[in-house]
Scaffold this active site. Structure first.
Site, mmCIF file in Angstrom:
data_model
loop_
_atom_site.group_PDB
_atom_site.id
_atom_site.type_symbol
_atom_site.label_atom_id
_atom_site.label_comp_id
_atom_site.label_asym_id
_atom_site.label_seq_id
_atom_site.Cartn_x
_atom_site.Cartn_y
_atom_site.Cartn_z
ATOM 1 N N GLU A 42 0.836 -1.214 0.000
ATOM 2 C CA GLU A 42 0.000 0.000 0.000
ATOM 3 C C GLU A 42 0.872 1.266 0.000
ATOM 4 O OE1 GLU A 42 -3.325 -0.285 -0.596
ATOM 5 O OE2 GLU A 42 -3.111 1.882 -0.811
HETATM 6 C C1 LIG Z 1 2.563 -10.008 0.889
HETATM 7 C C2 LIG Z 1 2.350 -8.965 -0.168
HETATM 8 C C3 LIG Z 1 1.072 -8.635 -0.549
HETATM 9 C C4 LIG Z 1 0.864 -7.691 -1.560
HETATM 10 N N1 LIG Z 1 -0.416 -7.444 -2.015
HETATM 11 C C5 LIG Z 1 -0.588 -6.721 -3.154
HETATM 12 C C6 LIG Z 1 -1.859 -6.638 -3.785
HETATM 13 O O1 LIG Z 1 -2.845 -7.192 -3.317
HETATM 14 N N2 LIG Z 1 -1.959 -5.939 -4.948
HETATM 15 C C7 LIG Z 1 -0.886 -5.319 -5.512
HETATM 16 O O2 LIG Z 1 -1.037 -4.706 -6.562
HETATM 17 N N3 LIG Z 1 0.334 -5.361 -4.923
HETATM 18 C C8 LIG Z 1 0.514 -6.056 -3.759
HETATM 19 N N4 LIG Z 1 1.755 -6.143 -3.183
HETATM 20 C C9 LIG Z 1 2.871 -5.443 -3.786
HETATM 21 C C10 LIG Z 1 3.346 -4.263 -2.965
HETATM 22 O O3 LIG Z 1 2.398 -3.240 -3.012
HETATM 23 C C11 LIG Z 1 4.716 -3.864 -3.532
HETATM 24 O O4 LIG Z 1 5.626 -4.851 -3.094
HETATM 25 C C12 LIG Z 1 5.154 -2.489 -3.098
HETATM 26 O O5 LIG Z 1 4.359 -1.538 -3.723
HETATM 27 C C13 LIG Z 1 6.624 -2.193 -3.424
HETATM 28 O O6 LIG Z 1 6.948 -2.534 -4.738
HETATM 29 P P1 LIG Z 1 8.247 -3.451 -5.025
HETATM 30 O O7 LIG Z 1 8.101 -4.658 -4.184
HETATM 31 O O8 LIG Z 1 8.363 -3.633 -6.481
HETATM 32 O O9 LIG Z 1 9.451 -2.631 -4.455
HETATM 33 P P2 LIG Z 1 10.232 -1.430 -5.234
HETATM 34 O O10 LIG Z 1 9.237 -0.493 -5.808
HETATM 35 O O11 LIG Z 1 11.238 -2.026 -6.125
HETATM 36 O O12 LIG Z 1 10.935 -0.730 -4.017
HETATM 37 C C14 LIG Z 1 12.156 -1.214 -3.427
HETATM 38 C C15 LIG Z 1 12.692 -0.148 -2.486
HETATM 39 O O13 LIG Z 1 12.974 1.045 -3.222
HETATM 40 C C16 LIG Z 1 12.263 2.142 -2.692
HETATM 41 N N5 LIG Z 1 11.816 3.016 -3.770
HETATM 42 C C17 LIG Z 1 11.245 2.660 -4.941
HETATM 43 N N6 LIG Z 1 10.979 3.742 -5.679
HETATM 44 C C18 LIG Z 1 11.371 4.808 -4.969
HETATM 45 C C19 LIG Z 1 11.360 6.216 -5.190
HETATM 46 N N7 LIG Z 1 10.851 6.753 -6.283
HETATM 47 N N8 LIG Z 1 11.876 7.015 -4.226
HETATM 48 C C20 LIG Z 1 12.352 6.496 -3.094
HETATM 49 N N9 LIG Z 1 12.397 5.194 -2.833
HETATM 50 C C21 LIG Z 1 11.904 4.348 -3.748
HETATM 51 C C22 LIG Z 1 11.097 1.539 -1.929
HETATM 52 O O14 LIG Z 1 10.610 2.397 -0.898
HETATM 53 C C23 LIG Z 1 11.707 0.260 -1.397
HETATM 54 O O15 LIG Z 1 12.395 0.522 -0.220
HETATM 55 C C24 LIG Z 1 1.968 -7.046 -2.147
HETATM 56 C C25 LIG Z 1 3.273 -7.369 -1.729
HETATM 57 C C26 LIG Z 1 3.471 -8.333 -0.781
HETATM 58 C C27 LIG Z 1 4.888 -8.704 -0.418
#
Ligand SMILES: Cc1cc2nc3c(=O)[nH]c(=O)nc-3n(C[C@H](O)[C@H](O)[C@H](O)COP(=O)(O)OP(=O)(O)OC[C@H]3O[C@@H](n4cnc5c(N)ncnc54)[C@H](O)[C@@H]3O)c2cc1C
Length: 607
Positions: free
Chosen positions: A453
């Site tokens: 979220e």
């Molecule tokens: C158990 C679980 C349930 C989930 N449920 C859902 C769901 O129901 N529906 C859905 O759509 N998604 C879901 N997600 C996905 C979740 O919302 C994402 O994992 C989250 O948005 C982060 O994306 P990412 O994992 O690709 O991390 P990334 O976006 O790759 O981020 C990695 C790190 O980089 C940082 N970062 C990235 N971009 C920036 C920026 N511009 N500036 C500063 N820092 C940055 C982040 O804060 C983080 O620390 C779920 C994930 C999990 C693990």
């Protein structure tokens, strides 16, 4: 040990504190009584609802929590998920109680309750079994989108199926190459020969409840890009993608082409199926547009405040449950003697609650949990009033306040819920690290909340980059104005020293905001961004601390009117503890925000 410590393995909820926050502090029954929709509901109804929710949490959800963690979900070759034993039976009871949509219209299967009572229920259900509560939470959120943006003939019937739990819902944003950067979504939606029907192709990952055996159908809300759509978030559209197709009477037909390809093996919330969802990978996948083309993000934004408050409350729930377990354990676990008896080999052993360091940990948990609870319930109450008040000025003011504080509530409560759970493990000692007690699971379950979220880093960007800049900083200035008024009241009530300490902390946060603004104006954007999280935390501790101030004032007045009690004294002690031990975090963080240090940005690092 296990038999003797049974109460520290049972879920419990601090009804007295929740009632104090709801009725003494926030006057929920009076405030909401002014709103036409809730005019017939009173304190007794709210209390009875919380009692009923607590019973369900204790008797139905808590018993499936540990087992759900050990068993997890399984997937068959056709992409069908089986949830852990007991989840199906619990789902039935959950739905019968109208708990999928506490706020939804009773005609649609909801309970017709205000958001603030929804928040208390979320605290109860997440605290007792957060993995299970994910299915209901996502379903309720998706149902609200359907109710507003689906084709008119479908809005109420489908929402009803969802609020009654016959169908569940998901939110499908994330892809392997599009996490925080939602605008990088690549899933495609191509119009088919059938008017209004699109063919969806792509792969979504991490989809909560992507399949389950709780409901007969699933409504996936999928972000995808239509042909020729602009790049970035402005080109995204939102589609309703059912697991099974259905006719106008919502009778189920063919299997649609949204299939779970894989389940994630993960750290916690193991009873919640986290799915890789293939769209069109096994057979054509049909989707129906919600709202208009390219409005996908706008539709998602519509639900975002509520969803983020909901995740903040999940964080509160983790902390709240962890603190209750720990306070029971500390009274029951006998270990060591009092320091005063150090030289006496025959000294009586004492319960660990008597050791000063354990008391410090419990106090820290208590103060953090109780201030988080007040902050969450307050924002949820304001959400109700912002939506329904007949006074335009009040609606506008509260909407701005919610916009400002949503990133704080989401990020602070999820980080602190985790921290409080870690402290609970520490209080239990070695037993806390074992599966014999529930606190190690809470730590694992809680961690994801700071990530989904919108990661907490993204929340900080939202606060600093967007919320602080709206109307030239008006939202923040208005908040500061109200905070100063609270401190004036605190001084008049005799809380002079803490009020002065808080005054200094407000100035420190204001100076930090100015400093970051200055960095932005000087074109030093990266330097400013590197302090987004420390700034958010400095501000966040202050917001929490002001709840301690407010509660101490209310407790003092109540003690004077009705006689003092341990509980009310505890509220005044919360303020002492906060001012001495937690408020300095604001000062320290504000100092680092203004430090001008940019070492982490040096190109020599992390090459
Ligand atoms: C158990 C679980 C349930 C989930 N449920 C859902 C769901 O129901 N529906 C859905 O759509 N998604 C879901 N997600 C996905 C979740 O919302 C994402 O994992 C989250 O948005 C982060 O994306 P990412 O994992 O690709 O991390 P990334 O976006 O790759 O981020 C990695 C790190 O980089 C940082 N970062 C990235 N971009 C920036 C920026 N511009 N500036 C500063 N820092 C940055 C982040 O804060 C983080 O620390 C779920 C994930 C999990 C693990």
């Amino acid at each position: 040990v296990y038999a003797a410590l049974v109460s520290s393995t049972n879920f419990s909820f601090d009804v007295e504190d929740a009632s104090f926050a709801l009725f003494d502090q926030l006057r929920v029954h009076e405030k909401l009584g002014e709103l036409e929709r809730y005019a017939d509901l009173d304190r007794d109804v709210y209390q009875a609802t919380v009692e009923e929710g607590y019973k369900l949490a204790r008797e139905v959800l808590h018993p499936i929590n540990g087992r759900g963690d050990r068993e997890g979900c399984t997937l068959d070759d056709d992409g069908n998920v089986t949830t852990p034993r007991g989840f199906r039976e619990a789902w039935k009871q959950f739905c019968e109680g109208g708990w999928v949509g506490p706020r939804a219209d009773p005609e649609l299967g909801g309970a017709g309750l205000p958001a603030v009572i929804g928040a208390v229920l979320n605290e109860l259900f997440s605290g007792s079994c957060v993995a299970f509560n994910m299915y209901g939470g996502l379903t309720g959120a998706a149902a609200r989108v359907v109710l507003k943006f689906a084709a008119e003939k479908w809005q109420r019937p489908i929402a009803q199926k969802m609020f009654t739990g016959e169908w569940t819902g998901t939110m499908c944003l994330t892809e392997a190459g599009a996490g925080s950067s939602v605008g990088d979504n690549r899933a495609k939606a191509v119009p088919s020969d059938d008017p209004g029907v699109y063919l969806i192709e792509g792969e979504k990952i991490f989809i909560t409840g992507g399949d389950n055996d709780l409901a007969e159908n699933i409504v996936h809300l999928v972000l995808a890009r239509t042909p020729g759509a602009p790049s970035g978030i402005k080109g995204l559209s939102l589609f309703l993608v059912p697991k099974f197709e259905f006719n106008d009477d919502l009778e189920l037909g063919e299997r649609n082409g949204a299939h779970v390809l894989r389940l994630e093996h993960k750290m916690g919330i193991k009873g919640s199926a986290t799915c890789v969802l293939g769209l069109g990978s096994k057979q054509p996948c049909k989707g129906w547009l919600l709202g208009k083309e390219h409005e996908g993000i706008h539709l998602m934004f519509h639900m975002m405040n509520e969803a983020r408050i909901g995740v903040g409350v999940q964080g509160l729930a983790m902390g709240s449950a962890a603190f209750q377990y720990a306070r029971h354990y500390a009274k029951e676990r006998v270990q060591g003697t009092s320091m005063k008896e150090i030289k006496n080999p025959d000294a009586k052993s004492i319960a660990i609650v008597e050791h000063p360091d354990v008391r410090r940990m419990l106090m820290e948990q208590k103060v953090i949990v109780e201030t988080m609870r007040a902050m969450c319930y307050r924002l949820a109450r304001d959400f109700d009033v912002a939506e329904l008040s007949t006074r335009e000025e009040e609606r506008a003011r509260l909407t701005e306040r919610i916009d400002l504080l949503v990133p704080i509530i989401k990020a602070m409560c999820t980080d602190l819920g985790f921290e409080v759970a870690v402290t609970a493990v520490q209080i239990y000692g070695g037993y806390g690290y074992t599966g014999e007690f529930p606190v190690e699971q809470l730590v694992r379950d809680a961690k994801i909340q700071s990530i989904y979220e919108g990661t907490n880093g993204i929340q900080a960007l939202d606060l600093m980059g967007r919320k602080l800049r709206i109307k030239g900083g008006k939202l923040f200035m208005d908040w500061m104005g109200d905070a100063q008024k609270s401190l004036e009241t605190a001084k008049n009530e005799g809380f002079v020293a803490p009020a002065e300490a808080f005054g200094k902390a407000i100035n420190a946060v204001a100076a930090s905001a100015m400093h970051l603004g200055g960095l932005g104006q000087a074109g030093k954007m990266d330097a400013a961004l590197s302090y987004a999280v420390p700034f958010m935390q400095a501000f966040g501790w202050l917001v929490l601390g002001l709840e301690a101030v407010d509660q101490a004032i209310i407790a003092k007045r109540k003690a004077e009117a009705e006689g003092d009690s341990d509980f009310l004294r505890g509220k005044r002690l919360n303020l002492d503890y906060f001012a001495a031990n937690l408020l300095p975090r604001t000062i320290a963080l504000a100092k680092s925000v203004q430090s001008k240090d940019e070492s982490c940005l040096d190109p020599a690092l992390f090459a």
